[in-house]
Write an enzyme that holds these catalytic residues in place. Structure first.
Site, mmCIF file in Angstrom:
data_model
loop_
_atom_site.group_PDB
_atom_site.id
_atom_site.type_symbol
_atom_site.label_atom_id
_atom_site.label_comp_id
_atom_site.label_asym_id
_atom_site.label_seq_id
_atom_site.Cartn_x
_atom_site.Cartn_y
_atom_site.Cartn_z
ATOM 1 N N ASP A 292 0.904 -1.238 -0.126
ATOM 2 C CA ASP A 292 -0.089 0.023 0.215
ATOM 3 C C ASP A 292 0.918 1.079 -0.091
ATOM 4 O O ASP A 292 2.165 1.245 0.457
ATOM 5 C CB ASP A 292 -0.703 0.097 1.321
ATOM 6 C CG ASP A 292 -2.142 0.993 1.303
ATOM 7 O OD1 ASP A 292 -2.118 1.692 0.111
ATOM 8 O OD2 ASP A 292 -2.655 1.118 2.298
ATOM 9 N N HIS A 293 0.452 2.175 -0.316
ATOM 10 C CA HIS A 293 1.245 3.650 -0.449
ATOM 11 C C HIS A 293 0.829 4.265 1.089
ATOM 12 O O HIS A 293 -0.279 4.494 1.273
ATOM 13 C CB HIS A 293 0.546 4.470 -1.426
ATOM 14 C CG HIS A 293 0.813 3.950 -2.889
ATOM 15 N ND1 HIS A 293 0.004 4.006 -3.772
ATOM 16 C CD2 HIS A 293 2.048 3.563 -3.450
ATOM 17 C CE1 HIS A 293 0.724 3.622 -4.959
ATOM 18 N NE2 HIS A 293 1.986 3.342 -4.581
ATOM 19 N N TYR A 468 -5.078 4.243 0.599
ATOM 20 C CA TYR A 468 -6.291 3.708 0.219
ATOM 21 C C TYR A 468 -5.896 2.706 -1.099
ATOM 22 O O TYR A 468 -6.696 2.478 -1.915
ATOM 23 C CB TYR A 468 -7.523 4.500 -0.138
ATOM 24 C CG TYR A 468 -7.505 5.604 0.774
ATOM 25 C CD1 TYR A 468 -8.138 5.697 2.064
ATOM 26 C CD2 TYR A 468 -7.685 6.981 0.234
ATOM 27 C CE1 TYR A 468 -8.345 6.688 2.728
ATOM 28 C CE2 TYR A 468 -7.728 8.007 1.187
ATOM 29 C CZ TYR A 468 -8.107 7.922 2.390
ATOM 30 O OH TYR A 468 -8.333 9.103 3.118
ATOM 31 N N HIS A 469 -4.674 2.395 -1.250
ATOM 32 C CA HIS A 469 -4.149 1.506 -2.346
ATOM 33 C C HIS A 469 -3.656 0.199 -2.000
ATOM 34 O O HIS A 469 -2.771 -0.124 -2.577
ATOM 35 C CB HIS A 469 -3.104 2.285 -3.202
ATOM 36 C CG HIS A 469 -3.680 3.582 -3.704
ATOM 37 N ND1 HIS A 469 -2.745 4.750 -4.028
ATOM 38 C CD2 HIS A 469 -4.898 4.201 -3.929
ATOM 39 C CE1 HIS A 469 -3.619 5.588 -4.478
ATOM 40 N NE2 HIS A 469 -4.832 5.311 -4.408
ATOM 41 N N PRO A 470 -4.509 -0.489 -1.151
ATOM 42 C CA PRO A 470 -4.089 -1.855 -0.974
ATOM 43 C C PRO A 470 -4.041 -2.677 -2.140
ATOM 44 O O PRO A 470 -5.009 -2.504 -2.958
ATOM 45 C CB PRO A 470 -4.833 -2.498 0.451
ATOM 46 C CG PRO A 470 -6.006 -1.732 -0.166
ATOM 47 C CD PRO A 470 -5.722 -0.221 -0.691
#
Ligand SMILES: Cc1cc2nc3c(=O)[nH]c(=O)nc-3n(C[C@H](O)[C@H](O)[C@H](O)COP(=O)(O)OP(=O)(O)OC[C@H]3O[C@@H](n4cnc5c(N)ncnc54)[C@H](O)[C@@H]3O)c2cc1C
Length: 531
Positions: A292-293, A468-470
């Site tokens: 994730d980011h 929010y980028h899993p």
């Protein structure tokens, strides 16, 4: 009586809506889409600025991470969409698709046939750009993409500040050059959010061969021998079964997909036994490799009430609501995250390794620090594009209604911490350039005016969070740790594919919605071709 379909799509998010729509184009097949959340009827979902209401509350799963060892043991809110459209119904609408080299790397990582030259046509097929065209853009696709019509004055100052710092101006982050600063294009059409539920699913809803079930939690996949033959799902306290004659396509997102696989007996055998789940297929990679980011925000209070925060006042809010309702313009037409940049943390790296998101306001997202109540601010978020930390998704219980344990293991790799701190320094520098500086009263939450790298590291540990980028929790590839093959088929069983962000081999260097849509578009072609 068991309802029977050819295809069952589990999870009506970014990928699920694309698949349900594409597969049901063939009137001879019966498709069922099952989504745990509600229909996307609330107006906040469709007004671009509604994003400010989307990162908490009824359209999310309300997840939290386990305490993050390398981020001061904080439990961090982990927002994921639970509504028709999934992430695409609640996201910030920023349209970026990754760097071409990300997909070339996927191929090297074992995703044969997923190099940029192979996937570009699916990006173009999905894209309905209203202004950009040519080799890098699609204009006819269902995913509406457009420019911000009237960026806030602080957004303009941000883009100019970046140029003052030496970043080139970039009109198009999805063109031949990703690097630079500029306004984001948005997944917005006619001033309304274009989620995949709107762009793909809505036009398909009238088809007789498509069934959409909402408020329905899929509890597990049912197997007949080694073939995925159906799903068991619950609507309230009622438990039902749907059967799939051909395939089950899992699109429950990077957290929901591994959770469902584990509940269904597909995953690391030892972990399944701990929860008393019979093992259908020992696949050690399920729930591993979470990437994730890790975004770190800096916030500044501004001198005058000129950012979008002025619309927190009731009379301004009412005016902007009216303006939007009548003309489709004004502050409500803004996605708030209006501009950004892709840049390098060192001249030695050959493609941008850090991304910035500028928010023309403060406190828009739940849990992010903000300016004192009644004051106006701006926010700048930065994250390292290809982090090296790896986390996990594990079951807490064999009960599907219980949240899984989400451990992104943020900052566990020392390089991630060093570069996150560099991102904070660069953000501080951007806020200190003349065009923004003239608006700023104070950059908040820093002890010193020129923070050292050590101070920025401490800041990153304390204030960072998910962007929010899993992704990558059921990664595509070959060999150890791979969960699906390059046709997205789950290893060791039949009739089951995973076709969402969890199948990414590694995290992309950008926001993740467009690439998830691309994966779903491509899977639809595989299925139609019998691949
Ligand atoms: C707040 C937020 C902001 C973001 N901002 C951006 C952005 O600006 N730009 C961008 O490109 N990307 C952004 N993203 C990321 C992007 O939206 C996601 O990468 C993308 O939506 C992932 O798609 P998916 O299909 O893999 O999963 P999702 O879209 O999450 O879909 C999964 C769906 O499955 C459902 N589901 C899960 N488990 C079950 C079950 N057991 N039974 C039934 N249904 C189930 C969920 O409710 C959900 O609707 C953002 C995401 C969030 C959450």
């Amino acid at each position: 009586m068991t309802a029977r379909f050819d295809y069952i799509v589990v999870g009506g998010g970014s990928a699920g809506c694309v698949l349900a729509s594409r597969l049901s184009e063939d009137p001879t097949v019966k498709v069922c889409l099952i989504e745990a959340g509600k229909r996307d009827v609330h107006p906040f979902i469709h007004i671009p600025a509604g994003f400010a209401k989307m990162t908490g509350g009824p359209w999310t799963w309300g997840l939290q991470t386990v305490p993050q060892k390398h981020a001061n043991n904080r439990k961090i809110s982990y927002v994921q969409g639970r509504v028709l459209g999934g992430g695409s119904s609640i996201n910030a609408e920023v349209f970026t698709r990754g760097h071409p080299s990300d997909f070339d790397r996927w191929e090297r990582e074992g995703a044969t046939g997923w190099a940029f030259k192979d996937v570009q046509k699916y990006f173009l097929r999905s894209e309905g750009n209203t202004i950009l065209s040519g080799a890098w853009h699609g204009t006819l696709g269902p995913l509406g993409v457009s420019d911000m019509t009237a960026p806030n004055v602080t957004t303009q100052a941000f883009v100019q500040s970046c140029q003052e710092m030496g970043l080139p101006y970039n009109r198009d982050f999805n063109g031949p050059t990703q690097e630079g600063a500029g306004l984001y294009q948005l997944t917005v059409r006619n001033q309304r959010r274009c989620s995949t539920a709107v762009g793909y699913l809505r036009p398909a809803l009238a088809r007789k061969n498509l069934t959409v079930v909402t408020n329905a939690l899929v509890l597990r996949i049912l197997f007949e021998g080694r073939r995925a033959a159906g799903v068991q799902y619950a609507v309230g306290s009622k438990v039902m079964i749907a059967a799939a004659e051909r395939e089950i396509l899992v699109t429950s997102g990077a957290i929901g997909t591994p959770k469902l696989m584990l509940l269904s007996g597909i995953g690391p055998a030892e972990h399944l036994r701990q929860h008393g789940i019979p093992v259908v297929q020992d696949l050690p990679g399920v729930g591993e490799n979470l990437q994730d980011h890790y975004g770190v925000d800096i916030v500044a209070e501004i001198e005058k009430n000129i950012s979008l925060d002025k619309y927190n006042k009731l009379h301004n809010m009412a005016w902007s609501g009216l303006q939007y309702a009548v003309f489709g313009t004004g502050a409500a037409a803004s996605n708030i995250v209006e501009a950004g940049a892709f840049w390098r943390t060192s001249p030695a790296v050959d493609v941008p390794d850090i991304q910035f998101h500028f928010l023309a306001g403060a406190g828009a997202e739940a849990g992010v620090m903000t300016v004192p109540k009644g004051r106006a601010g701006i926010t700048l978020n930065s994250y390292l594009l290809r982090p090296k930390s790896r986390g996990t998704v594990r079951l807490t219980s064999a009960d599907a209604r219980v949240d899984p344990q989400v451990d992104p293991n943020f900052l566990s790799h020392p390089e991630d911490l060093r570069l996150a701190a560099k991102g904070v320094m660069l953000s501080y520098e951007m806020f200190s350039q003349p065009s923004l500086q003239k608006h700023i009263r104070e950059i908040c939450f820093f002890k010193n005016k020129a923070p050292s790298l050590d101070e920025c590291e401490a800041y990153a540990r304390q204030y960072g969070r998910t962007s929010y980028h899993p992704a990558c929790t059921c990664r595509m590839g070959t060999g150890e740790g791979a969960v699906v093959d390059p046709f997205l088929k789950v290893y060791g069983v039949e009739g089951l594919r995973i076709c969402d962000s969890s199948a990414m081999p590694s995290l992309l260097g950008s926001n993740t919605n467009a690439a998830t849509v691309m994966i779903a578009e491509r899977t639809a072609d595989f299925i139609r071709a019998g691949a």
